[in-house]
Design a protein around this motif. Structure first.
Motif, PDB file in Angstrom:
ATOM      1  N   PHE A  25      45.574  77.491  50.616  1.00  0.00           N
ATOM      2  CA  PHE A  25      44.584  78.518  50.278  1.00  0.00           C
ATOM      3  C   PHE A  25      44.777  79.041  48.859  1.00  0.00           C
ATOM      4  CE2 PHE A  25      43.914  78.532  54.870  1.00  0.00           C
ATOM      5  CZ  PHE A  25      42.532  78.607  54.925  1.00  0.00           C
ATOM      6  N   GLY A  26      45.993  78.970  48.360  1.00  0.00           N
ATOM      7  CA  GLY A  26      46.217  79.342  46.965  1.00  0.00           C
ATOM      8  C   GLY A  26      45.462  78.431  46.016  1.00  0.00           C
ATOM      9  N   ARG A  27      45.395  77.140  46.384  1.00  0.00           N
ATOM     10  CA  ARG A  27      44.717  76.162  45.517  1.00  0.00           C
ATOM     11  C   ARG A  27      43.201  76.325  45.533  1.00  0.00           C
ATOM     12  NH1 ARG A  27      48.653  72.486  47.747  1.00  0.00           N
ATOM     13  NH2 ARG A  27      47.088  71.597  49.156  1.00  0.00           N
ATOM     14  N   ILE A  28      42.629  76.798  46.647  1.00  0.00           N
ATOM     15  CA  ILE A  28      41.158  76.878  46.732  1.00  0.00           C
ATOM     16  C   ILE A  28      40.631  78.300  46.590  1.00  0.00           C
ATOM     17  CG2 ILE A  28      40.961  74.788  48.128  1.00  0.00           C
ATOM     18  CD1 ILE A  28      40.556  76.600  50.591  1.00  0.00           C
ATOM     19  N   ALA A  29      41.501  79.249  46.221  1.00  0.00           N
ATOM     20  CA  ALA A  29      41.079  80.659  46.159  1.00  0.00           C
ATOM     21  C   ALA A  29      39.839  80.850  45.290  1.00  0.00           C
ATOM     22  CB  ALA A  29      42.232  81.533  45.647  1.00  0.00           C
ATOM     23  N   GLY A  30      39.789  80.166  44.161  1.00  0.00           N
ATOM     24  CA  GLY A  30      38.685  80.360  43.223  1.00  0.00           C
ATOM     25  C   GLY A  30      37.339  79.865  43.727  1.00  0.00           C
ATOM     26  N   ILE A  31      37.342  78.914  44.657  1.00  0.00           N
ATOM     27  CA  ILE A  31      36.068  78.384  45.165  1.00  0.00           C
ATOM     28  C   ILE A  31      35.831  78.780  46.625  1.00  0.00           C
ATOM     29  CG2 ILE A  31      36.019  76.404  43.601  1.00  0.00           C
ATOM     30  CD1 ILE A  31      36.954  74.683  46.081  1.00  0.00           C
ATOM     31  N   TYR A  32      36.723  79.578  47.201  1.00  0.00           N
ATOM     32  CA  TYR A  32      36.674  79.868  48.631  1.00  0.00           C
ATOM     33  C   TYR A  32      35.350  80.514  49.051  1.00  0.00           C
ATOM     34  CZ  TYR A  32      38.050  81.570  53.245  1.00  0.00           C
ATOM     35  OH  TYR A  32      38.103  81.829  54.590  1.00  0.00           O
ATOM     36  N   ASP A  33      34.926  81.547  48.346  1.00  0.00           N
ATOM     37  CA  ASP A  33      33.684  82.244  48.719  1.00  0.00           C
ATOM     38  C   ASP A  33      32.476  81.318  48.604  1.00  0.00           C
ATOM     39  OD1 ASP A  33      35.075  84.529  49.271  1.00  0.00           O
ATOM     40  OD2 ASP A  33      34.449  85.625  47.478  1.00  0.00           O
ATOM     41  N   LEU A  34      32.411  80.574  47.509  1.00  0.00           N
ATOM     42  CA  LEU A  34      31.294  79.642  47.301  1.00  0.00           C
ATOM     43  C   LEU A  34      31.237  78.615  48.425  1.00  0.00           C
ATOM     44  CD1 LEU A  34      29.033  78.285  45.628  1.00  0.00           C
ATOM     45  CD2 LEU A  34      30.835  77.047  44.391  1.00  0.00           C
ATOM     46  N   MET A  35      32.406  78.052  48.784  1.00  0.00           N
ATOM     47  CA  MET A  35      32.440  77.039  49.829  1.00  0.00           C
ATOM     48  C   MET A  35      32.055  77.624  51.189  1.00  0.00           C
ATOM     49  SD  MET A  35      33.000  74.149  48.450  1.00  0.00           S
ATOM     50  CE  MET A  35      33.339  73.179  49.924  1.00  0.00           C
ATOM     51  N   ASN A  36      32.468  78.848  51.457  1.00  0.00           N
ATOM     52  CA  ASN A  36      32.068  79.503  52.707  1.00  0.00           C
ATOM     53  C   ASN A  36      30.549  79.589  52.817  1.00  0.00           C
ATOM     54  OD1 ASN A  36      34.534  79.934  53.860  1.00  0.00           O
ATOM     55  ND2 ASN A  36      34.700  82.072  53.282  1.00  0.00           N
ATOM     56  N   ARG A  37      29.903  80.030  51.716  1.00  0.00           N
ATOM     57  CA  ARG A  37      28.450  80.164  51.736  1.00  0.00           C
ATOM     58  C   ARG A  37      27.782  78.809  51.977  1.00  0.00           C
ATOM     59  NH1 ARG A  37      30.170  84.886  49.868  1.00  0.00           N
ATOM     60  NH2 ARG A  37      31.036  84.909  51.942  1.00  0.00           N
ATOM     61  N   LEU A  38      28.259  77.795  51.236  1.00  0.00           N
ATOM     62  CA  LEU A  38      27.630  76.480  51.315  1.00  0.00           C
ATOM     63  C   LEU A  38      27.849  75.827  52.672  1.00  0.00           C
ATOM     64  CD1 LEU A  38      28.546  75.062  47.785  1.00  0.00           C
ATOM     65  CD2 LEU A  38      26.282  75.772  48.566  1.00  0.00           C
ATOM     66  N   MET A  39      29.097  75.844  53.145  1.00  0.00           N
ATOM     67  CA  MET A  39      29.418  75.123  54.375  1.00  0.00           C
ATOM     68  C   MET A  39      28.838  75.791  55.616  1.00  0.00           C
ATOM     69  SD  MET A  39      33.291  73.935  53.487  1.00  0.00           S
ATOM     70  CE  MET A  39      33.663  73.569  55.191  1.00  0.00           C
ATOM     71  N   SER A  40      28.633  77.107  55.547  1.00  0.00           N
ATOM     72  CA  SER A  40      28.052  77.806  56.708  1.00  0.00           C
ATOM     73  C   SER A  40      26.541  77.989  56.550  1.00  0.00           C
ATOM     74  CB  SER A  40      28.712  79.180  56.875  1.00  0.00           C
ATOM     75  OG  SER A  40      28.290  80.066  55.847  1.00  0.00           O
ATOM     76  N   LEU A  41      25.973  77.438  55.460  1.00  0.00           N
ATOM     77  CA  LEU A  41      24.541  77.622  55.145  1.00  0.00           C
ATOM     78  C   LEU A  41      24.196  79.107  55.066  1.00  0.00           C
ATOM     79  CD1 LEU A  41      23.087  74.860  57.511  1.00  0.00           C
ATOM     80  CD2 LEU A  41      23.842  74.634  55.132  1.00  0.00           C
ATOM     81  N   GLY A  42      25.149  79.904  54.568  1.00  0.00           N
ATOM     82  CA  GLY A  42      24.940  81.334  54.375  1.00  0.00           C
ATOM     83  C   GLY A  42      25.165  82.181  55.610  1.00  0.00           C
TER      84      GLY A  42
END
Length: 248
Positions: A25-42
């Motif tokens: 999770f340290g490695r993906i912290a910077g893209i975590y929010d963006l990926m959550n939005r995309l992968m869950s379709l918002g």
């Protein structure tokens, strides 16, 4: 080699599941929010709002958000509660908390939400010290799930609730098949294309493989001491919200 055996081998290489999850999770912290939005379709924002409603903190109360990450669930709780409601957010990954703190400053919520490094299996708070406890997509990352629920029970005051939002196993056959195709095949692909993070977004679906189904997780919560435990499927069972109460 099965996926689970492969994962267990990776855990061993770095000294256990906890350090593996922390680094990942340290490695993906910077893209975590963006990926959550995309992968869950918002949908992830809607799921967190629902979880916050089940926590139902009153004005002036203090809640605990475990695996708080970038603080989205804490934000949903304070936005849906009275002006005096506060949250403590704990996470084992400092990089995620740093992202969260920047977000809180932008939103003017830094005085209502305190983020600190902390471990859900060994919570650094006194007994009966918070009015409720919540988490989003955290429980499946625990090395010892029953221990996590016992710790949550210890720190929540009598009459308080625990609310856990988790990816679940959709019960329907057709919808379940579509979900697994998306979650196990397309999600890692998204992670690779957008975040160059195949391993991280391969771990996330595979962490669900051995994760208990909603009825089994309910039993684990009850065995840990939680009362009146219920779960609610959202969006066909893609996710489930588990709710329990500490007996008075």
């Amino acid at each position: 080699m099965t996926t689970n055996t492969a994962l267990e081998e990776k855990f061993r290489e770095v000294g256990g599941k906890r350090p593996y999850v922390q680094r990942l999770f340290g490695r993906i912290a910077g893209i975590y929010d963006l990926m959550n939005r995309l992968m869950s379709l918002g949908l992830d924002r809607y799921w967190r709002k629902r979880a916050a409603r089940y926590l139902a903190l009153a004005t002036g109360q203090t809640g605990l958000d475990l695996g708080a990450g970038t603080a989205d669930l804490s934000i949903a709780v304070v936005n849906g509660a009275g002006p005096g409601t506060k949250m403590i957010g704990m996470d084992i990954t400092p990089e995620m908390l740093d992202e969260g703190r920047r977000k809180l400053v932008r939103m003017g919520l830094q005085d209502r939400i305190e983020l600190r490094v902390g471990d859900a299996e060994h919570i650094d708070l006194p007994d009966n010290s918070v009015d409720g406890c919540c988490s989003a997509f955290m429980v499946r990352n625990l090395a010892d799930i029953p221990q996590g629920f016992r710790e949550m029970l210890r720190v929540v005051r009598p009459g308080g609730r625990v609310v856990c939002l988790e990816i679940s196993h959709p019960p329907g056959k057709i919808f379940g098949s579509l979900f697994y195709l998306y979650f196990y095949k397309l999600a890692p692909l998204f992670g690779t294309i957008i975040g160059k993070a195949f391993e991280e977004y391969n771990y996330l679906p595979n962490s669900l493989t051995t994760f208990p189904k909603a009825p089994a997780l309910k039993e684990i919560m009850e065995e840990a001491g939680w009362s009146d435990v219920r779960y609610y499927y959202l969006n066909g069972g893609i996710v489930a919200i588990h709710v329990g109460t500490k007996a008075e």
